[in-house]
Design an enzyme around this catalytic site. Structure first.
Site, PDB file in Angstrom:
ATOM      1  N   SER A 236       3.967   9.398   0.013  1.00  0.00           N
ATOM      2  CA  SER A 236       5.334   9.562   0.531  1.00  0.00           C
ATOM      3  C   SER A 236       6.238  10.469  -0.290  1.00  0.00           C
ATOM      4  O   SER A 236       7.356  10.756   0.148  1.00  0.00           O
ATOM      5  CB  SER A 236       6.002   8.194   0.681  1.00  0.00           C
TER       6      SER A 236
ATOM      7  N   LYS B 243       7.944  13.392   1.375  1.00  0.00           N
ATOM      8  CA  LYS B 243       9.246  13.343   2.047  1.00  0.00           C
ATOM      9  C   LYS B 243      10.336  14.095   1.290  1.00  0.00           C
ATOM     10  O   LYS B 243      11.402  14.386   1.855  1.00  0.00           O
ATOM     11  CB  LYS B 243       9.652  11.889   2.267  1.00  0.00           C
TER      12      LYS B 243
ATOM     13  N   SER C 169      11.927   5.172   2.973  1.00  0.00           N
ATOM     14  CA  SER C 169      10.636   5.812   3.201  1.00  0.00           C
ATOM     15  C   SER C 169      10.178   5.695   4.649  1.00  0.00           C
ATOM     16  O   SER C 169       9.001   5.458   4.936  1.00  0.00           O
ATOM     17  CB  SER C 169       9.569   5.227   2.266  1.00  0.00           C
TER      18      SER C 169
ATOM     19  N   LYS D 116      11.638   9.694  -5.615  1.00  0.00           N
ATOM     20  CA  LYS D 116      10.846   9.128  -4.504  1.00  0.00           C
ATOM     21  C   LYS D 116       9.510   8.606  -5.004  1.00  0.00           C
ATOM     22  O   LYS D 116       8.848   9.248  -5.821  1.00  0.00           O
ATOM     23  CB  LYS D 116      10.594  10.209  -3.443  1.00  0.00           C
TER      24      LYS D 116
END
Length: 395
Positions: free
Chosen positions: A59, A62, A114, A220
């Site tokens: 993730s 992102k 997320s 993140k």
């Protein structure tokens, strides 16, 4: 005893002319398979392990989707949730099919919670399809950041064989994204109210570092089975901005432990120094005037002095701790006789050219070695003479 006195004197000479030893990296005990520690202001890599080995990002993908949405200039537009987004795998913000949301809100859902569904809605709104947006992602990182070792096929990071990156690439992407004030604000937000058609709640940032580490500012985390735990983090203390990327740790606590260890190491060992301020005009020793087109920073070991020289093309050749580094594209030549002729690099610190600094260091080193050898040889000779005299008397 006589010989010991000379040995003590030799040790004093060593202390007078010390070798410069950088802090050992062997103290770092890291679990992640690939890591990188970067000074965001200077761009210097302070530590790395397997930083250019291809890995699966999960993730942290992102980050690219988020900064692209922000830079699109379309954050006020409402995007509609498709069936594909509604039934996205993995973590979601529970968007209902045909639900409309401003792109601005979706970026919060993307980066804080997320949301894979948010990623698909953003991709379809900006690129027409997920596949077209993925092509735009690759074009974006190549054009804006110059990454050449990554390839992205989706906006969320769910596993795909041909969806990969490196720790180095992700650090460069994060560095670029964190220059955007809105991106910095979003990734540092801990909690935010969420009003959805099917989900009324609070977004809670999945990045635990925001609660655990003093000075943490983002960014993140991620996980899929094939990638293990991944984390891209940023932290600021004392005017120093750091970025850490840790990839493929077997456990979320391990990836956080690695990140904290690297942050602590950097804040304890290094300083970020400003060599030139944007717009600052300066005259070199040869009389040529220069202007900084952006701030120029250099990362140094704590206590190290800095020397520098402006090259004919405006690049800055800086030296610190016995190492040289070229800082490119920061200065432009100007015609300005009023430009300042001195540059302060810190309290009680004298700016010298790289050549002068290197020559002075070499002279001191040679003087120290020569003195040391002289005292050792002289001590050994006098010890031998004294032992020889005792032997003659005894006979």
């Amino acid at each position: 005893m006589f010989y010991l006195r000379w040995l003590s004197l030799a040790l004093v000479m060593i202390l007078l002319f010390p070798f410069q030893v950088l802090a050992s990296d062997s103290s770092l005990n890291l679990h992640s398979e690939a890591v990188i520690l970067l000074d965001a202001k200077s761009g210097q890599v302070l530590y790395e392990k397997n930083s250019k080995v291809k890995m699966y990002p999960a993730s942290i993908t992102k980050i690219i989707t988020g900064i692209m949405a922000i830079e699109s200039g379309r954050l006020d537009e409402e995007a509609t949730t498709s069936k594909r987004a509604r039934w996205a795998e993995g973590t979601r913000i529970y968007l209902a099919q045909d639900e409309k949301k401003p792109l601005h809100d979706l970026v919060y859902g993307l980066m804080m919670n997320s949301g894979n569904d948010a990623a698909i809605v953003i991709a379809e709104h900006l690129g027409g399809t997920v596949e077209n947006f993925a092509e735009q992602m690759n074009a974006f990182v190549n054009e804006k950041i110059g990454n050449n070792e990554s390839n992205f096929v989706n906006p969320h990071g769910l596993f795909a064989e041909n969806h990969y990156t490196t720790a180095y690439d992700m650090a460069m992407i994060a560095r670029y994204a964190m220059k955007n004030p809105m991106f910095r604000e979003i990734v540092s937000t801990k909690r935010r109210v969420w009003h959805g058609a099917e989900w009324e709640s609070h977004l809670v940032n999945h990045n635990k570092l925001l609660w655990r580490y003093d000075g943490a500012t983002g960014i993140k985390n991620g996980y899929v089975t094939q990638s293990g735990n991944t984390l891209v983090s940023s932290a600021t203390r004392g005017g120093m901005d750091l970025i850490v990327v840790a990839l493929k740790a077997q456990g979320s606590e391990k990836v956080y432990a690695d990140t904290i260890q690297l942050f602590d190491y950097a804040f304890e060992q290094f300083d970020t120094r400003r060599l030139f301020s944007k717009g600052k005009r300066w005259v070199a020793e040869d009389g040529k005037a220069w202007e900084a087109i952006e701030d120029v920073f250099l990362t140094v070991k704590k206590g190290d002095s800095i020397s520098y020289k402006v090259q004919d093309n405006g690049d800055v050749l800086a030296a610190t701790g016995g190492k040289k580094q070229m800082i490119t594209g920061k200065l432009v030549g100007i015609e300005d006789k009023m430009a300042e002729s001195t540059l302060s690099l810190g309290p009680k610190e004298e700016a010298r050219s790289v050549e002068e600094s290197s020559e002075r260091s070499s002279q001191l080193f040679l003087l120290g070695i020569t003195g040391l050898l002289f005292f050792i040889l002289a001590g050994a000779w006098m010890w031998w003479r004294k032992a020889s005299d005792k032997s003659k008397k005894a006979s």
